[in-house]
Design an enzyme around this catalytic site. Structure first.
Site, PDB file in Angstrom:
ATOM      1  N   LYS A   1       0.834  -1.214   0.000  1.00 37.31           N
ATOM      2  CA  LYS A   1       0.000   0.000   0.000  1.00 37.31           C
ATOM      3  C   LYS A   1       0.860   1.253   0.000  1.00 37.31           C
ATOM      4  O   LYS A   1       0.444   2.270  -0.542  1.00 37.31           O
ATOM      5  CB  LYS A   1      -0.990  -0.011   1.163  1.00 37.31           C
ATOM      6  CG  LYS A   1      -2.028  -1.111   0.999  1.00 37.31           C
ATOM      7  CD  LYS A   1      -3.434  -0.734   1.376  1.00 37.31           C
ATOM      8  CE  LYS A   1      -4.386  -1.785   0.849  1.00 37.31           C
ATOM      9  NZ  LYS A   1      -5.689  -1.818   1.441  1.00 37.31           N
TER      10      LYS A   1
ATOM     11  N   LYS B   1      -3.652 -10.658  -6.806  1.00 36.65           N
ATOM     12  CA  LYS B   1      -4.878 -10.884  -6.024  1.00 36.65           C
ATOM     13  C   LYS B   1      -6.028 -10.023  -6.566  1.00 36.65           C
ATOM     14  O   LYS B   1      -5.801  -8.869  -6.929  1.00 36.65           O
ATOM     15  CB  LYS B   1      -4.557 -10.488  -4.576  1.00 36.65           C
ATOM     16  CG  LYS B   1      -5.686 -10.643  -3.598  1.00 36.65           C
ATOM     17  CD  LYS B   1      -5.315 -10.057  -2.228  1.00 36.65           C
ATOM     18  CE  LYS B   1      -5.879  -8.665  -2.064  1.00 36.65           C
ATOM     19  NZ  LYS B   1      -6.452  -8.321  -0.770  1.00 36.65           N
TER      20      LYS B   1
ATOM     21  N   LYS C   1     -10.540  -4.930  -4.531  1.00 40.75           N
ATOM     22  CA  LYS C   1     -11.606  -3.978  -4.827  1.00 40.75           C
ATOM     23  C   LYS C   1     -11.056  -2.588  -5.129  1.00 40.75           C
ATOM     24  O   LYS C   1     -11.777  -1.752  -5.656  1.00 40.75           O
ATOM     25  CB  LYS C   1     -12.647  -3.949  -3.711  1.00 40.75           C
ATOM     26  CG  LYS C   1     -12.159  -3.664  -2.311  1.00 40.75           C
ATOM     27  CD  LYS C   1     -13.374  -3.481  -1.409  1.00 40.75           C
ATOM     28  CE  LYS C   1     -13.376  -4.290  -0.138  1.00 40.75           C
ATOM     29  NZ  LYS C   1     -12.475  -3.808   0.892  1.00 40.75           N
TER      30      LYS C   1
HETATM   31  P1  ATP Z   1      -8.392  -3.415  -0.690  1.00 43.18           P
HETATM   32  O1  ATP Z   1      -8.393  -3.772  -2.136  1.00 43.18           O
HETATM   33  O2  ATP Z   1      -9.099  -2.098  -0.389  1.00 43.18           O
HETATM   34  O3  ATP Z   1      -7.077  -3.570  -0.028  1.00 43.18           O
HETATM   35  P2  ATP Z   1      -9.473  -5.956  -0.118  1.00 43.18           P
HETATM   36  O4  ATP Z   1     -10.261  -6.285  -1.342  1.00 43.18           O
HETATM   37  O5  ATP Z   1      -8.203  -6.671   0.120  1.00 43.18           O
HETATM   38  O6  ATP Z   1      -9.327  -4.417   0.026  1.00 43.18           O
HETATM   39  P3  ATP Z   1     -10.418  -6.150   2.647  1.00 43.18           P
HETATM   40  O7  ATP Z   1     -11.518  -5.380   3.228  1.00 43.18           O
HETATM   41  O8  ATP Z   1      -9.046  -5.711   2.984  1.00 43.18           O
HETATM   42  O9  ATP Z   1     -10.509  -6.221   1.070  1.00 43.18           O
HETATM   43  O10 ATP Z   1     -10.604  -7.701   2.995  1.00 43.18           O
HETATM   44  C1  ATP Z   1     -11.750  -8.306   3.529  1.00 43.18           C
HETATM   45  C2  ATP Z   1     -11.548  -9.808   3.572  1.00 43.18           C
HETATM   46  O11 ATP Z   1     -11.500 -10.333   2.249  1.00 43.18           O
HETATM   47  C3  ATP Z   1     -10.237 -10.252   4.225  1.00 43.18           C
HETATM   48  O12 ATP Z   1     -10.494 -11.382   5.039  1.00 43.18           O
HETATM   49  C4  ATP Z   1      -9.349 -10.637   3.085  1.00 43.18           C
HETATM   50  O13 ATP Z   1      -8.422 -11.636   3.431  1.00 43.18           O
HETATM   51  C5  ATP Z   1     -10.364 -11.180   2.093  1.00 43.18           C
HETATM   52  N1  ATP Z   1      -9.900 -11.030   0.702  1.00 43.18           N
HETATM   53  C6  ATP Z   1      -9.585  -9.875   0.081  1.00 43.18           C
HETATM   54  N2  ATP Z   1      -9.228 -10.105  -1.193  1.00 43.18           N
HETATM   55  C7  ATP Z   1      -9.316 -11.459  -1.379  1.00 43.18           C
HETATM   56  C8  ATP Z   1      -9.071 -12.331  -2.499  1.00 43.18           C
HETATM   57  N3  ATP Z   1      -8.674 -11.860  -3.669  1.00 43.18           N
HETATM   58  N4  ATP Z   1      -9.271 -13.655  -2.333  1.00 43.18           N
HETATM   59  C9  ATP Z   1      -9.698 -14.154  -1.148  1.00 43.18           C
HETATM   60  N5  ATP Z   1      -9.924 -13.392  -0.062  1.00 43.18           N
HETATM   61  C10 ATP Z   1      -9.745 -12.055  -0.154  1.00 43.18           C
END
Ligand code: ATP
Ligand code: LTN
Length: 342
Positions: A126, A208, A211
């Site tokens: 980040k 990965k 969002k």
């Molecule tokens: P950002 O993109 O804003 O960093 P993020 O998509 O990683 O956010 P978070 O709110 O940080 O989302 O994560 C919420 C949950 O979703 C966490 O338990 C995280 O491990 C899971 N998660 C996020 N992205 C993935 C993915 N690509 N596959 C599986 N689990 C995920």
């Protein structure tokens, strides 16, 4: 003859284990968030005492537009309920409503080392992405996450694999504090699903699914329409072969197979058999259709809940009250051990 299956009278009923998890209200929830984490939260309510939080205080570690953050927080809360979290069974709350989180986070900051925080992959990623805003909150993000978890005597934290490192740090902080001040915190374990723990981007399957990706074709949002979901899967990057098999090096196909398996319950073998001799076009359409169908009840329940803001407000206020009552007891215990005058 009827078997006596009840426990002997002298044995106390076993106490339910405690689950805590959170999700940031940064933009829209993706299929990655859903399959890696949120989808598993509902079924856990039957066996565990669960608390789930929309972690808006974590969200401000990157710049947010206030109006959007407010809207996204309500939407994320409604989505949580639409995904099966029952506010009568679980504690479902918004992080900033429960002041103990920020208070314990400060304490834990004083028991977390600079070196430990510097090693966090999410911080490194980040800070590279937001080079103009490497703030102290982004750096100490894991201490706030440790506070979230440790306040509730949590046994298990259901998350995707990317959060494992943060939970290991929370464990280290808990053990360090317990070592210095006698047993205070329960040491939590990560709870990571076998399938779906890391859903990859549709446009670059070595990354990965996230969002916050600028390319909307790289992720499927839970609230995308059926047409959009199918279109995004049709565009998904695969490889130049034409074989639907799970094999090293076939990142795109492996990802689509994991997604298809997660939403249909079919094994990889069954999927390989189903698409034997058929091209990627057929397979992608099947994945898109299955995902859209799987998410239909979530979309419908979300729309219904968003039409009843008064109910949502009642739920998150009630959740905050319950969360405060539990977490205040833990914070008082910590303050006492530290030597704060109570
Ligand atoms: P950002 O993109 O804003 O960093 P993020 O998509 O990683 O956010 P978070 O709110 O940080 O989302 O994560 C919420 C949950 O979703 C966490 O338990 C995280 O491990 C899971 N998660 C996020 N992205 C993935 C993915 N690509 N596959 C599986 N689990 C995920
Ligand atoms: N850091 C997590 C969100 C999060 C969380 C938590 C997850 C904040 N506090 C406590 C589990 C338990 C993330 O970025 N996904």
């Amino acid at each position: 003859m009827q078997e006596n299956i009840s426990a002997p009278k002298s044995e106390k009923p076993e106490k339910k284990k405690i689950i805590f998890s959170g999700i940031q209200p940064t933009g829209v929830m993706t299929l990655g968030n859903y399959l890696g984490a949120v989808r598993n939260w509902g079924p856990l309510q039957e066996e565990y005492n669960c608390a789930y939080s929309i972690v808006n205080m974590h969200a401000i570690t990157v710049r947010q537009n206030p109006k959007e953050l407010r809207e996204n927080t309500i939407k994320a809360y409604a989505l949580l309920l639409a995904c099966g979290i029952d506010p009568k069974k679980s504690i479902a709350f918004i992080q900033s409503h429960v002041k103990t989180h920020a208070e314990l986070a400060w304490v834990l900051n004083c028991y977390t080392q600079f070196g430990e925080l510097s090693r966090m992959t999410q911080f490194k990623d980040k800070s590279a992405k937001h080079a103009d805003n490497i703030n102290a909150g982004l750096f100490t993000y894991p201490s706030l996450m440790a506070a979230d978890i440790l306040l509730y005597n949590t046994d298990l934290v259901p998350v995707g694999i990317d959060q494992k490192q943060h939970i290991e740090l929370a464990r280290n902080i808990a053990e360090r504090f317990n070592g210095l001040y006698s047993n205070t915190f329960k040491v939590p374990e990560p709870y990571i699903p076998k399938l779906g723990a890391k859903i990859m981007s549709l446009s670059d399957p070595t990354k990965k699914m996230s969002k916050s990706d600028e390319n909307p074709n790289s992720f499927v949002a839970i609230l995308d329409s059926e047409d959009t979901i199918i279109k995004k899967f049709k565009r998904a990057v695969t490889d130049s072969e034409a074989e639907v098999v799970y094999r090293e090096g076939k990142d795109g196909i492996n990802n689509l197979m994991s997604i298809y398996s997660s939403v249909t319950g079919k094994s990889f073998e069954e999927i390989e058999h189903e698409f034997d001799g058929r091209g990627y076009g057929d397979f992608k359409l099947a994945v898109g259709t299955a995902v859209a169908e799987h998410l239909r009840p979530v979309r419908e329940e979300f729309a219904r809940l968003m039409d009843d803001k008064a109910y949502l407000e009642q739920c998150y206020k009630d959740g905050a009250e319950k969360a405060l009552a539990i977490s205040q007891r833990m914070l008082d215990k910590v303050y006492k051990k530290l030597g704060f005058v109570l």
